[in-house]
Design a protein around this motif. Structure first.
Motif, PDB file in Angstrom:
ATOM      1  N   HIS A 251       0.825  -1.315  -0.086  1.00 56.06           N
ATOM      2  CA  HIS A 251      -0.052   0.067   0.117  1.00 56.06           C
ATOM      3  C   HIS A 251       0.821   1.311  -0.110  1.00 56.06           C
ATOM      4  O   HIS A 251       1.833   1.332   0.821  1.00 56.06           O
ATOM      5  CB  HIS A 251      -1.040  -0.043   1.317  1.00 56.06           C
ATOM      6  CG  HIS A 251      -1.852   0.933   0.908  1.00 56.06           C
ATOM      7  ND1 HIS A 251      -1.885   2.074   1.199  1.00 56.06           N
ATOM      8  CD2 HIS A 251      -3.431   0.575   0.815  1.00 56.06           C
ATOM      9  CE1 HIS A 251      -3.075   2.996   1.066  1.00 56.06           C
ATOM     10  NE2 HIS A 251      -4.127   2.045   0.724  1.00 56.06           N
ATOM     11  N   PRO A 252       0.510   2.249  -1.032  1.00 53.36           N
ATOM     12  CA  PRO A 252       1.403   3.403  -0.868  1.00 53.36           C
ATOM     13  C   PRO A 252       1.588   4.074   0.429  1.00 53.36           C
ATOM     14  O   PRO A 252       2.450   4.564   0.908  1.00 53.36           O
ATOM     15  CB  PRO A 252       0.481   4.559  -1.878  1.00 53.36           C
ATOM     16  CG  PRO A 252      -0.127   3.270  -2.649  1.00 53.36           C
ATOM     17  CD  PRO A 252      -0.418   2.356  -1.881  1.00 53.36           C
ATOM     18  N   CYS A 291     -10.961   5.846  -2.494  1.00 46.80           N
ATOM     19  CA  CYS A 291      -9.940   5.570  -1.438  1.00 46.80           C
ATOM     20  C   CYS A 291      -9.585   6.645  -0.700  1.00 46.80           C
ATOM     21  O   CYS A 291      -9.244   7.743  -1.164  1.00 46.80           O
ATOM     22  CB  CYS A 291      -8.777   5.040  -2.246  1.00 46.80           C
ATOM     23  SG  CYS A 291      -7.365   4.888  -1.416  1.00 46.80           S
ATOM     24  N   PHE A 293      -7.326   7.475   1.048  1.00 43.17           N
ATOM     25  CA  PHE A 293      -5.889   7.863   0.783  1.00 43.17           C
ATOM     26  C   PHE A 293      -5.641   8.814  -0.347  1.00 43.17           C
ATOM     27  O   PHE A 293      -4.584   9.323  -0.449  1.00 43.17           O
ATOM     28  CB  PHE A 293      -4.763   6.868   1.070  1.00 43.17           C
ATOM     29  CG  PHE A 293      -3.436   7.290   1.174  1.00 43.17           C
ATOM     30  CD1 PHE A 293      -3.162   8.114   2.109  1.00 43.17           C
ATOM     31  CD2 PHE A 293      -2.625   6.810   0.206  1.00 43.17           C
ATOM     32  CE1 PHE A 293      -1.773   8.453   2.283  1.00 43.17           C
ATOM     33  CE2 PHE A 293      -0.995   7.362   0.266  1.00 43.17           C
ATOM     34  CZ  PHE A 293      -0.738   8.070   1.446  1.00 43.17           C
ATOM     35  N   CYS A 297      -2.160  10.523  -2.261  1.00 46.49           N
ATOM     36  CA  CYS A 297      -1.241   9.518  -2.880  1.00 46.49           C
ATOM     37  C   CYS A 297      -0.774   9.652  -4.216  1.00 46.49           C
ATOM     38  O   CYS A 297      -1.392  10.440  -5.127  1.00 46.49           O
ATOM     39  CB  CYS A 297      -2.264   8.153  -3.206  1.00 46.49           C
ATOM     40  SG  CYS A 297      -1.530   6.824  -3.967  1.00 46.49           S
ATOM     41  N   TRP A 299       0.140   7.985  -6.483  1.00 47.40           N
ATOM     42  CA  TRP A 299      -0.416   6.732  -7.457  1.00 47.40           C
ATOM     43  C   TRP A 299      -1.649   6.930  -7.936  1.00 47.40           C
ATOM     44  O   TRP A 299      -2.126   6.148  -8.792  1.00 47.40           O
ATOM     45  CB  TRP A 299       0.152   5.347  -7.162  1.00 47.40           C
ATOM     46  CG  TRP A 299       1.373   4.764  -7.107  1.00 47.40           C
ATOM     47  CD1 TRP A 299       2.177   4.352  -8.241  1.00 47.40           C
ATOM     48  CD2 TRP A 299       2.553   4.906  -6.174  1.00 47.40           C
ATOM     49  NE1 TRP A 299       3.429   3.991  -8.035  1.00 47.40           N
ATOM     50  CE2 TRP A 299       3.694   4.430  -6.693  1.00 47.40           C
ATOM     51  CE3 TRP A 299       2.606   5.543  -4.782  1.00 47.40           C
ATOM     52  CZ2 TRP A 299       4.916   4.441  -6.000  1.00 47.40           C
ATOM     53  CZ3 TRP A 299       3.765   5.301  -4.050  1.00 47.40           C
ATOM     54  CH2 TRP A 299       4.943   5.008  -4.752  1.00 47.40           C
ATOM     55  N   MET A 301      -5.052   7.246  -9.361  1.00 49.85           N
ATOM     56  CA  MET A 301      -5.732   7.273 -10.446  1.00 49.85           C
ATOM     57  C   MET A 301      -7.124   7.735 -10.588  1.00 49.85           C
ATOM     58  O   MET A 301      -7.950   8.008  -9.455  1.00 49.85           O
ATOM     59  CB  MET A 301      -5.775   5.669 -11.113  1.00 49.85           C
ATOM     60  CG  MET A 301      -4.457   5.145 -10.990  1.00 49.85           C
ATOM     61  SD  MET A 301      -4.667   3.175 -11.150  1.00 49.85           S
ATOM     62  CE  MET A 301      -5.265   2.983  -9.543  1.00 49.85           C
ATOM     63  N   CYS A 304      -9.661   5.895  -8.205  1.00 50.35           N
ATOM     64  CA  CYS A 304      -9.469   5.981  -6.725  1.00 50.35           C
ATOM     65  C   CYS A 304     -10.420   7.107  -6.089  1.00 50.35           C
ATOM     66  O   CYS A 304     -10.524   6.980  -5.028  1.00 50.35           O
ATOM     67  CB  CYS A 304      -8.061   6.427  -6.531  1.00 50.35           C
ATOM     68  SG  CYS A 304      -6.843   4.911  -7.449  1.00 50.35           S
ATOM     69  N   PRO A 309     -11.314   0.841  -2.511  1.00 48.72           N
ATOM     70  CA  PRO A 309     -10.924  -0.673  -2.990  1.00 48.72           C
ATOM     71  C   PRO A 309     -11.025  -1.332  -1.378  1.00 48.72           C
ATOM     72  O   PRO A 309     -10.974  -0.881  -0.381  1.00 48.72           O
ATOM     73  CB  PRO A 309      -9.515  -0.557  -3.148  1.00 48.72           C
ATOM     74  CG  PRO A 309      -9.104   0.846  -2.583  1.00 48.72           C
ATOM     75  CD  PRO A 309     -10.090   1.747  -2.742  1.00 48.72           C
ATOM     76  N   HIS A 323      -6.044  -0.101  -5.456  1.00 51.12           N
ATOM     77  CA  HIS A 323      -6.445  -0.582  -6.614  1.00 51.12           C
ATOM     78  C   HIS A 323      -5.359  -1.166  -7.621  1.00 51.12           C
ATOM     79  O   HIS A 323      -5.529  -1.656  -8.604  1.00 51.12           O
ATOM     80  CB  HIS A 323      -7.120   0.615  -7.586  1.00 51.12           C
ATOM     81  CG  HIS A 323      -8.594   0.926  -6.927  1.00 51.12           C
ATOM     82  ND1 HIS A 323      -9.379   0.035  -7.036  1.00 51.12           N
ATOM     83  CD2 HIS A 323      -9.132   2.414  -6.344  1.00 51.12           C
ATOM     84  CE1 HIS A 323     -10.844   0.543  -6.477  1.00 51.12           C
ATOM     85  NE2 HIS A 323     -10.334   1.939  -6.219  1.00 51.12           N
ATOM     86  N   LEU A 324      -4.144  -0.676  -7.178  1.00 54.32           N
ATOM     87  CA  LEU A 324      -2.876  -1.299  -7.633  1.00 54.32           C
ATOM     88  C   LEU A 324      -2.554  -2.626  -7.338  1.00 54.32           C
ATOM     89  O   LEU A 324      -2.934  -3.270  -6.481  1.00 54.32           O
ATOM     90  CB  LEU A 324      -1.828  -0.504  -7.033  1.00 54.32           C
ATOM     91  CG  LEU A 324      -1.437   1.144  -7.443  1.00 54.32           C
ATOM     92  CD1 LEU A 324      -0.265   1.565  -6.678  1.00 54.32           C
ATOM     93  CD2 LEU A 324      -1.566   1.579  -8.751  1.00 54.32           C
TER      94      LEU A 324
HETATM   95  S1  SF4 Z   1      -6.386   2.953  -4.406  1.00 54.86           S
HETATM   96 FE1  SF4 Z   1      -5.504   4.670  -5.450  1.00 54.86          FE
HETATM   97  S2  SF4 Z   1      -5.378   6.493  -3.942  1.00 54.86           S
HETATM   98 FE2  SF4 Z   1      -5.696   4.655  -2.891  1.00 54.86          FE
HETATM   99  S3  SF4 Z   1      -3.644   3.914  -2.173  1.00 54.86           S
HETATM  100 FE3  SF4 Z   1      -4.091   2.816  -4.085  1.00 54.86          FE
HETATM  101  S4  SF4 Z   1      -3.412   3.940  -5.777  1.00 54.86           S
HETATM  102 FE4  SF4 Z   1      -3.597   5.422  -3.883  1.00 54.86          FE
END
Ligand code: SF4
Ligand SMILES: Nc1ncnc2c1ncn2[C@@H]1O[C@H](COP(=O)(O)OP(=O)(O)O)[C@@H](O)[C@H]1O
Ligand SMILES: Nc1ncnc2c1ncn2[C@@H]1O[C@H](COP(=O)(O)OP(=O)(O)O)[C@@H](O)[C@H]1O
Ligand code: SF4
Ligand SMILES: [Mg+2]
Ligand SMILES: [Mg+2]
Lengths: 329, 323
Positions: A251-252, A291, A293, A297, A299, A301, A304, A309, A323-324
């Motif tokens: 997780h980021p 999400c 976060f 974040c 990353w 998209m 998100c 997720p 989602h990654l």
């Molecule tokens: S779901 Fe998207 S916003 Fe949330 S942590 Fe993963 S990449 Fe980042």
């Protein structure tokens, strides 16, 4: 190790009523604390760690708090259905808790000995004399020198680290199955922090209790926790065995928390900067869509922003909500 | 490095007479600051490190004359501060600012952030209201806060955001020196990184020197050119950062470094955790103040107070066994 759960939290959802309406502080979290393990609950301030911990012992004031859903299973019972008397009996006897600031939980006008003895007398059939003897043994267990003498000390005569050890002695008085430690070293200096962590480690070996330790500092728990739960904005966003999770975060947010722990041997040169997680934990009023976060974040998209997720199992012992694809950081 | 001396501290002492506490008979003075000396050069960052109660805040406050020292000398850009009158001191205060550990207790909770940031200008006689507002807005931007914070109240900000406000206020009047008294100790690790990066940016942009106080050597490493380690009112080791981290000499410095939580595995077992605490009472043992916790203590440590001596170029240590 045989993984039998000592405590199981299922879909716990907790809200607070505020002047602006009902706000979710803990959003359907599930986890288990295995027998004999040290589990760390990690996340920045305001993520919902304390609310989660207090929920286990039902220590939140209701209202404003409300348990919207979920079960907390211990010894075949759902703690959320227990009456006040049964809860009172459980607290300090089967499950104990220590807090960040020992001064707020200690009585300033009672001696250390009286305070430990009080807990013993409340939960066990024991007289005052025996209770004081046992209190001295407990002070010895938490590594006080001349424990008999220290029984007569008042809290203000002790340093911060010694007070925290008194709190641990009180928490352990009735040999609980579970110790919940909410930021037990956050207010202490590093040397004293190291002492307390070592003490918890030693005590766990001697007593075989399970520990849930809460902290905002990943550095603190890597040495004593077998498993880590990462919490963000009221949700568990990642979990896994300590070493695995630290070496290969999915997780980021976890990755950001790891990066922000200062590393030894940093080359100080002009322009060099620490890695930081931008932004702040959102307040209950500002929980983002999708999400939680995503505003912080790198990353993030399109998806998100709208879809949160779910926490999913990605390896036998690893869970993540992102989602990654795991491993793409 | 620039060798101009910005701040010179010489044998600075501060003794407090404790209030009599319940069950305590003695009223021996607390030697909160027991004679410390160091020089901070222009453009330099000096870290002052040690456990709570070792005298770091007292050092900061006496240096800036927020409290009066018992004895000693402090020179700022060559001017001896302790002989200045209060009016002369006020002018110099523009040049030397302080940031505190608890951002909430250092601002007026009833004032909006915009007002808080105009205060330094008002206090120092800048009367043009429009300019003050412009300057305050620019300060917000400089510390990475958007202009909508201007109308917010302190309680609406997180600790990290409010610490940014504290920093903005400190840089308002272009100081030469900022004394940062544990500016990140109350913040989450992730937010500490934000604030330290901000301080590093400002140092490069504004040519500020810092005295950076912390109880955590891990944080200081990112920040300081030189480090002084304090124990019970005294400096026990002072050297360049590199030397402190690569070859710490004083057993106390070694223990502090050893205790920093790091992301690593299982090294707690090899780690020797130092036992004991800073003594709570004012009465110190004879000889070395660290002896009751020192893992390498010898008999002679009970007799002689170890002086701070140079053991390598620019590396000073107060330990009998290292001299
Ligand atoms: S779901 Fe998207 S916003 Fe949330 S942590 Fe993963 S990449 Fe980042
Ligand atoms: N009694 C309460 N009323 C309203 N909000 C609360 C209350 N207690 C906690 N909160 C909010 O719940 C969130 C989680 O808080 P907490 O569990 O204390 O976080 P942590 O322990 O992770 O720092 C925070 O946003 C906090 O402000
Ligand atoms: N106003 C005061 N009156 C009495 N004792 C004080 C006062 N301020 C500080 N002290 C004592 O001086 C010592 C050093 O305190 P301080 O400078 O605040 O340490 P640090 O900032 O390193 O934690 C401590 O023992 C503290 O209790
Ligand atoms: S002088 Fe002695 S007691 Fe003091 S630090 Fe050195 S070895 Fe330890
Ligand atoms: Mg908390
Ligand atoms: Mg201080």
């Amino acid at each position: 190790m045989l993984l039998s759960p000592e405590l199981e939290v299922q879909n716990l959802k907790v809200s607070f009523s505020t002047p602006r309406g009902k706000r979710i502080a803990v959003n359907e979290i599930s986890f288990q604390l295995n027998s004999g393990e040290t589990l760390a609950l990690v996340g920045e301030s305001g993520c919902g760690k304390t609310v989660s911990a207090l929920s286990i012992l039902r220590l939140l004031q209701e209202p404003p708090a409300e348990y919207l859903s979920g079960k907390i299973l211990f010894n075949g019972q759902d703690l959320l259905t227990l009456n006040a008397k049964a809860l009172q009996d459980l607290r300090g006897r089967s499950i104990s808790m220590i807090f960040q600031d020992p001064m707020t939980s200690l009585n300033p006008v009672m001696t250390v000995g009286e305070q430990i003895a009080e807990t013993l007398i409340r939960h066990t059939p024991i007289n005052r004399q025996e209770a004081l003897q046992k209190s001295a043994d407990l002070l010895h267990l938490v590594e006080f020198s001349s424990p008999k003498e220290k029984l007569n000390y008042y809290p203000h005569q002790l340093s911060g680290g010694m007070r925290q050890r008194v709190m641990i002695a009180i928490a352990l008085a009735c040999s609980p199955k579970i110790l919940i430690a909410d930021e037990p070293t956050t207010a202490l200096d590093v040397l004293i922090q190291a002492q307390i962590l070592e003490l918890l480690e030693n005590l766990k070996k001697e007593t075989r209790m399970s520990i849930l330790i809460i902290t905002h500092d990943l550095g603190v728990v890597t040495e004593i926790a077998q498993r880590i739960l990462v919490m963000y904005a009221g949700e568990i966003v990642e979990s896994g065995p300590t070493q695995d999770l630290l070496e290969n975060p999915f997780h980021p947010y976890t990755k950001g928390l790891i990066a922000s722990v200062p590393k030894l041997g940093f080359q100080k040169k002009s322009g060099a900067r620490l890695e930081e997680i931008p932004g702040n934990v959102p307040s209950l009023d500002q929980r983002p869509s999708g999400c939680p976060f995503h505003p912080r974040c790198v990353w993030s998209m399109e998806a998100c922003k709208t879809q949160n997720p779910p926490l999913r199992q990605v390896e036998t012992q690893r869970q993540v909500s992102c989602h990654l694809e795991p491993g793409s950081l | 490095m620039n060798t101009d001396k910005l701040l010179e501290v010489e044998n600075l002492k501060k003794h407090f007479l404790p209030e009599k506490k319940f069950l305590e008979a003695s009223s021996t003075p607390i030697l909160a600051l027991d004679g410390i000396s160091f020089t901070l050069h222009k453009g330099e960052t000096l870290g002052l490190v040690g456990e709570s109660g070792c005298g770091k805040s007292t050092a900061a406050r006496t240096m800036l004359r927020l409290i009066e020292p018992t004895s000693g000398k402090v020179r700022f850009c060559g001017t001896s501060l302790l002989e200045l009158k209060e009016t002369e001191m006020r002018n110099l205060r523009k040049e030397m600012q302080i940031i505190f550990q608890d951002p909430y207790s250092s601002v007026n909770p009833g004032r909006r952030i915009g007002h808080i940031l105009q205060e330094p200008f008002e206090i120092h006689g800048f009367k043009n209201k429009k300019e003050n507002i412009e300057n305050a807005t620019q300060l917000l931007e400089q510390v990475g806060l958007t202009s909508d914070y201007f109308t917010r109240y302190p309680h609406e900000l997180s600790g990290g955001q409010l610490q940014r406000v504290g920093i903005a206020r400190a840089i308002a009047l272009n100081p030469k020196l900022i004394v940062a008294d544990e500016p990140v100790s109350a913040l989450d690790v992730s937010i500490q990184a934000q604030v330290i990066n901000l301080l590093l940016n400002l140092k490069e942009e504004l040519d500020i020197s810092y005295l950076f106080i912390s109880h955590d050597l891990g944080v200081v490493e990112y920040f300081c050119d030189r480090v002084a380690v304090m124990y019970l009112g005294k400096i026990v080791e002072i050297a360049d950062s590199q030397q402190i981290y690569d070859s710490p000499q004083h057993p106390y410095t070694q223990a502090l470094l050893n205790a920093i939580p790091r992301l690593g595995f299982g090294h707690i077992k090899q780690k020797t955790v130092l036992k004991g605490d800073i003594p709570v009472s004012a009465i110190l043992p004879q000889g070395c103040a660290f002896q009751n916790r020192c893992p390498i203590k010898e008999k002679r440590c009970e007799e002689t107070i170890p002086p701070l001596k140079e053991v390598a170029p620019n590396h000073h240590v107060a330990c009998l066994l290292k001299h």
